[in-house]
Design an enzyme around this catalytic site. Sequence first.
Site, PDB file in Angstrom:
ATOM      1  N   HIS A   1       0.841  -1.200   0.000  1.00  0.00           N
ATOM      2  CA  HIS A   1       0.000   0.000   0.000  1.00  0.00           C
ATOM      3  C   HIS A   1       0.876   1.250   0.000  1.00  0.00           C
ATOM      4  CE1 HIS A   1       1.161  -0.661   4.173  1.00  0.00           C
ATOM      5  NE2 HIS A   1       0.959   0.631   4.381  1.00  0.00           N
TER       6      HIS A   1
ATOM      7  N   ASP B   1       1.174   4.953   1.956  1.00  0.00           N
ATOM      8  CA  ASP B   1       0.659   5.660   3.122  1.00  0.00           C
ATOM      9  C   ASP B   1       0.079   6.990   2.664  1.00  0.00           C
ATOM     10  OD1 ASP B   1       1.378   3.702   4.868  1.00  0.00           O
ATOM     11  OD2 ASP B   1       3.299   4.632   5.425  1.00  0.00           O
TER      12      ASP B   1
ATOM     13  N   HIS C   1       4.779   0.007  -0.089  1.00  0.00           N
ATOM     14  CA  HIS C   1       5.424  -0.975   0.790  1.00  0.00           C
ATOM     15  C   HIS C   1       4.422  -1.942   1.398  1.00  0.00           C
ATOM     16  CE1 HIS C   1       4.115   2.355   3.361  1.00  0.00           C
ATOM     17  NE2 HIS C   1       4.117   1.514   4.380  1.00  0.00           N
TER      18      HIS C   1
ATOM     19  N   ARG D   1       4.103  -8.851  17.309  1.00  0.00           N
ATOM     20  CA  ARG D   1       4.962  -7.723  16.968  1.00  0.00           C
ATOM     21  C   ARG D   1       4.153  -6.437  17.102  1.00  0.00           C
ATOM     22  NH1 ARG D   1       6.246  -5.692  11.022  1.00  0.00           N
ATOM     23  NH2 ARG D   1       7.804  -4.133  11.547  1.00  0.00           N
TER      24      ARG D   1
END
Length: 716
Positions: free
Chosen positions: A645, A647, A697, A707
Site C-alpha cells: 500500500h 501511506d 510498501h 509484533r
Amino acid sequence: FITWSLTLFFLLLLPLSGPFITPASRSFLSKTTQNIKNLLVLTVATKQTEGFQRFRRSAQFFNYKVQVLGLDEEWQGGDDQQPAGGGQKVRLLKSALKQYVDKEDLIILFVESYDVLFASGPTELLKKFKQAKSKVVFSAENYIYPDRKLEAKYPRVRDGKRFLGSGGFIGYAPNLKKLVEEWKGQDNDSDQLFYTSIFLDPEKRESINISLDHRSRIFQNLNGALDEIVLKFENSQVRARNLLYDTLPVVIHGNGPTKLQLNYLGNYIPQIWTFETGCTVCDEGLRSLTGFKALPMILIGIFIEQPTPFLSQFFLRLRNLHYPKQRIQLFIHNHVSEVEEHGKEYLTVKVIGPEDEMENAEARNLGMDLCRKDPDCDYYFSLDAEVVLKNTETLRILIEQNKLVIAPLVSRHEKLWSNFWGALSPDGYYARSEDYVDIVQRITVSAYNLSKFLISRVEIKLKAHRSKNEPLVFLSVLQGVFMYLTNRHQFGHILSLENYQTSHLHNDLWQIFSNPEDWREKYIHENYTAALKGKLIEMPCPDVYWFPIFTDTACDELVEEMEHYGQWSTGDNTDSRIQGGYENVPTIDIHMNQIGFEREWYKFLLDYIAPITEKLYPGYYTKTQFELAFVVRYKPDEQPSLMPHHDASTFTINIALNRVGIDYEGGGCRFLRYNCSIRAPRKGWTLMHPGRLTHYHEGLPTTKGTRYIAVSFLDP
Ligand SMILES: *[C@@H]1O[C@H](CO)[C@@H](O)[C@H](O)[C@H]1NC(C)=O
Ligand SMILES: *[C@@H]1O[C@H](CO)[C@@H](O)[C@H](O)[C@H]1NC(C)=O
Ligand SMILES: *[C@@H]1O[C@H](CO)[C@@H](O)[C@H](O)[C@H]1NC(C)=O
Ligand SMILES: *[C@@H]1O[C@H](CO)[C@@H](O)[C@H](O)[C@H]1NC(C)=O
Ligand SMILES: *[C@@H]1O[C@H](CO)[C@@H](O)[C@H](O)[C@H]1NC(C)=O
C-alpha cells in the site's frame, strides 16, 4: 508565583556524633615567601571579630605579612552609622609608621579588616601598584562621602570611579608618613574627610604623589558597585571580576551596606572557605574522605508524600549515588501506593507504606529518630521523592562541607523555584532577596547561611496552618545550629508535581509537558542526540532513514498501555477510522487519541521527530501535523502482515516497539519499487520514509509471537 510547602524539597544532612573530617592539612601555608619582603599590610582591629578572623585567614592564605594595630584598644572611631569617624585609624597608622621611617623601599598596604578580603596575592598587588606609577594609590568610589560639597573640587576622570575611599590605600612608607603627618584630629573625626582634603589640595596631591584606583585594578569597594561584579570560576578558583572595567581586583571591601554580600563572597572564595570547613576546595577534600577506614554511615530518609512521577528513576539515581551501599540505610515513607523496587544492596531498608497510615510529620520524626538513636548512624539525609538528585557525588560533597546542617540547592528546571527562600517579607512569608535569582540560577556559587531563614520559616508555617502535621523536628534540631545551603555544585532539580495524572497505567508517559527533561531521560534513546547530529542514521533502503528514538522503557510502557486499554480495532474494512478517505489497508490497532495520548504524541513528534526531518530533508519544515497515529499489533493468528500500500502521508514514521527473535519472529517491511526489505527491525528505532507515490510498501508476515509498531502519518 511561588507557593512553598515545608514538607517539600528540603534536604538536610546532619552529623549526629563527632566530626568525621580531620582538619585539612595546613601545610600549604608555608608557601614561597618571595615578594613579601618589601610589602607590609597594616590594618586596624580593636577586636578579633569573625570578620577580622576571615580577613586574617585570607591574608594568610596568600602569604601577606600583616601587622595589626590597636588590638584590644577601645574603639573610639565611631561606627558605620555615623556620618564621620575613623580618626583612630589615622592616629594608629601615624604612630605605627614611625618605626618604618628609614625604610624607603617599604610598600605599605593599609586596609580595613572587618569587611575586607584578599582575592589575590602580593605579587599581583605589587605589580599593579607599580603600574599605577604613583607613590600612593587610594581606592576609588562611586559615592562622594562624607561631604558632597567637595565634588566640584575633584579632578575630572574620563573613565572610572571619581571619589576617594579611605578603606584601602597603598604606598611607599615615606610617602604615607607624609600623608598622615598633619593629622591632629580626634579619634572620632573622619579619616575619610582628612585624606580627601589632602587629595583635593593639588599641591599636596602632587608632592605626596597620590592617585586613585579609578578602575578597581587593586581595590574593589562594593558599595554602589555590586552590579559591576561577577564571580569568575576557573580551575576551582574563584575571582571577583569587575565587568565594567574588566579588572580583577585584589582587595575586596564590603563597605557601607554591603557586608552581607561580602559574607557571601567570603564563602565563594574556596581558599578561605577551606580553612573553615577543613576541606581543600573539596575536590581534594573528596580524596581525604577515602582515607577513612569506613565511610560515615548515612541514614537516608525518603519521603513519597504525594503521587510523584518518575519514581523508578528516583530509585535508580539513588542506587547510582557514589557511596557504598553498605554504609547506607534507607528509611522510606511511602504515603502513596505500592513501593517501588529500591534495590537490596543497602545495609538496611525500612519501609512505612500507605497501610501504616503514618502522617508526614510523624514519619519525618521517626526517620530522624532512627538515626539519632543508633550510635552507628553518623548522618541523616532527608530526601523527598520529587527531588531529582543528578550529582552522584552529592553525599560526599555535602559531608565534605563539614557543616552541621547543609542542603544542596535544587530548583525547578529553568524556573526560579527552589528549596531556598532568599528572604522573608515583614509578614514572614516568602520574599525574593536581591540575589535570589543569581543564587538559583547558579550565577553565583556559595555556601549560604540559612539559619535565620529556615528557623523563621518553620515557625511561620506552624502559625499559618496551626496544623499538627507539620514536621516539628526541624525546629528542635535547628535550635542554635546554623543551616547552610550550597550551590557550589550542580546537584539536580525538582520535579513539577502539577498536572500529574494518575489515571493511566504508566502515568509518566503523560509528563512530556510538565517535566520534559525527565521525560526525555526516561523515554528518549540515549543515542538520539547522535542521530540529531547526523550520526548513526542509517539508510537501509533508498530514502528510508533509520535511527534510534525510544528507550526500551518507552517501547514497553507504550505497548503495555495499549494492551491495558485493550480495545484493538477489528481489522476489517468497516472500521470507520480507516474509511475516512485514507488508504484502505486496515490494521489491528489502537490510536493515540483512544488512550488520550494525542497532545503528548504531537509534542513528541514536534520535539523529537521534526528536528530530524529538517536535518534529513533539507528545506522541508514540518509542523508534524498528523492525521493518524496508532500502535499496530501483528500476530500470526490475528493479522500477521499488511498488503502492499501507499501511506496517505507526506512521510511516515514506524517505530519498532519490541524485539525480533525474542518477542516475535518474521515481520519487517518491504519497499516494493526498490525490492528492499528491512527484516530485522530494532526495538526503539524508527523508520522514516516518504508516504505517497514513491514508497509503496508492505508489512512482512509475523510468523511467531506478537509484533508491535507505532506508526504515524505526518502531513505535510
Ligand atoms: C568626639 O569626641 C569628643 C571628645 O572625646 C567629643 O567632645 C565630641 O563631641 C565627639 N564628636 C562627635 C562628632 O561625636
Ligand atoms: C607622580 O609621580 C610621577 C613621576 O614619578 C608623575 O608622572 C605623576 O604625574 C605623579 N602623580 C601625581 C598625582 O602627582
Ligand atoms: C550565620 O547566621 C547566623 C545568624 O544570622 C550568624 O549568627 C552566624 O554568624 C552566621 N555564620 C556565618 C558563618 O556566617
Ligand atoms: C549508543 O551507541 C553506542 C556507540 O555506537 C553503543 O555502544 C551503545 O550501545 C548505544 N546505546 C544503545 C542503548 O543502543
Ligand atoms: C529481489 O531481491 C531478491 C534478493 O534480495 C532477489 O532474489 C529477487 O530476484 C529480487 N526481485 C526482483 C523483482 O528483482
